[in-house]
Design a protein around this motif. Structure first.
Motif, PDB file in Angstrom:
ATOM      1  N   SER A  44       1.023  -1.317  -0.113  1.00  0.00           N
ATOM      2  CA  SER A  44      -0.193  -0.113  -0.102  1.00  0.00           C
ATOM      3  C   SER A  44       0.744   1.247  -0.105  1.00  0.00           C
ATOM      4  N   LYS A  45       2.132   1.271   0.793  1.00  0.00           N
ATOM      5  CA  LYS A  45       2.867   2.402   0.501  1.00  0.00           C
ATOM      6  C   LYS A  45       3.520   2.795  -0.614  1.00  0.00           C
ATOM      7  N   GLU A  69       0.976   4.272  -2.750  1.00  0.00           N
ATOM      8  CA  GLU A  69       0.780   5.701  -2.428  1.00  0.00           C
ATOM      9  C   GLU A  69       1.781   6.542  -3.200  1.00  0.00           C
ATOM     10  N   GLN A  70       3.061   5.889  -3.503  1.00  0.00           N
ATOM     11  CA  GLN A  70       4.257   6.883  -3.958  1.00  0.00           C
ATOM     12  C   GLN A  70       4.216   6.289  -5.321  1.00  0.00           C
ATOM     13  N   GLU A  76       9.845   1.576  -1.728  1.00  0.00           N
ATOM     14  CA  GLU A  76       8.866   0.944  -0.860  1.00  0.00           C
ATOM     15  C   GLU A  76       8.545  -0.456  -1.542  1.00  0.00           C
TER      16      GLU A  76
END
Length: 307
Positions: A268-269, A272-273, A283
């Motif tokens: 998920s991180k 997000e990036q 990530e």
């Protein structure tokens, strides 16, 4: 000592730099001389001792002062020569006793020891290995489900230019769902497949179209190919066998990648990036997508070279 060789001739072979002495040992062994077996066993023990000395030296070199004149290549060269001879001398004195065990094992008439020739004939080691392999296969099938016959890796593109031209249209469609640069997907696929030169193929010869090294677990219901791969454990690459997903097309492979990373909470991180390729792959790696400690750097290096 009988036959054509004297004790002094065999003892010369203990000097690891005396080729004439080693040749004497070889000829004595060919002549069936019992003393040759004893001498050869001592040299096997010397090899073991040299390995231990080398391990200790390597550990010492890690902490050594690189600027010290005693840490030069010339000093290490003569040090290694000394260690080789020291190992031979230690083995000759019988300090470890390994040579005695070798002589008894390879000898034919020693009470309490089964000759090595009998072990090779009746040990049935190959049968034991086959049973172990079969047991591992059964465990693997329980975890992964049915696996295709062992696959292989072979080229699927003539060159990098053809690789990019074929994949970029599919990457554009897939990347738009993640908010990622399409070329970033192509770069990741290039790292995973060596620009398409190491594409996984099924045993039938069919291309698996697996672009991102996604493995097949019990949740995957499609075709699978069992091939060799490199996994990193504590920074050390180790060859392993793993089952990988197989797709009917590159478009399906791209779409499965999108689903794989988007629907998995651990990434998920990274999602997000996605607008920042460097942050995305950093990530992704930290989340455990790949075990290679340089995975994200390799992808970014390829990405920076793409037009």
């Amino acid at each position: 000592m009988d036959q054509n060789f004297s004790i002094n001739q065999l003892e010369q072979s203990r000097n690891v730099h005396d080729l004439k002495g080693l040749d004497s040992l070889r000829r004595a062994a060919q002549a069936g001389d019992d003393k040759a077996l004893d001498e050869a066993a001592k040299q096997f023990e010397a090899i073991f001792v040299r390995m231990m000395l080398k391990s200790m030296r390597d550990a010492q070199d890690v902490l050594a002062d690189k600027d010290s004149p005693f840490n030069s290549q010339q000093v290490k060269f003569y040090r290694d020569m000394h260690d080789q001879q020291l190992a031979t001398d230690l083995a000759t004195n019988g300090n470890l006793g390994l040579a005695d065990i070798i002589v008894k094992q390879l000898g034919q008439n020693v009470d309490g020891y089964t000759p090595a020739s009998v072990l090779r004939d009746d040990g049935n080691l190959s049968s034991i290995n086959r049973n172990q392999i079969k047991a591992l296969d059964n465990i693997q099938q329980q975890v992964l489900g049915p696996v295709s016959l062992p696959g292989n890796k072979q080229p699927a593109f003539a060159d990098a230019e053809e690789f990019v031209a074929a994949l970029l249209p599919h990457a554009e469609q897939a990347a738009s769902q993640l908010g990622l640069d399409p070329k970033a997907l192509v770069a990741q696929a290039a790292v995973e497949t060596g620009w398409g030169q190491q594409m996984i193929h099924l045993s039938s010869g069919q291309n698996s179209h697996n672009l991102f090294g996604i493995k097949a677990d019990s949740r995957w219901q499609g075709d699978k190919a069992l091939v060799g791969t490199l996994e990193y454990e504590q920074g050390v690459a180790k060859p392993q066998k793993a089952a990988f997903r197989a797709y009917s097309s590159f478009a399906d492979a791209m779409q499965d990648y999108v689903t794989f990373v988007r629907d998995n909470p651990r990434y998920s991180k990274a999602i997000e990036q996605a607008s920042d390729s460097q942050a995305y792959f950093t990530e992704l790696q930290q989340a455990g997508y790949a075990t290679d400690p340089n995975y994200s750097n390799k992808i970014l290096q390829v990405l920076n070279r793409l037009p």
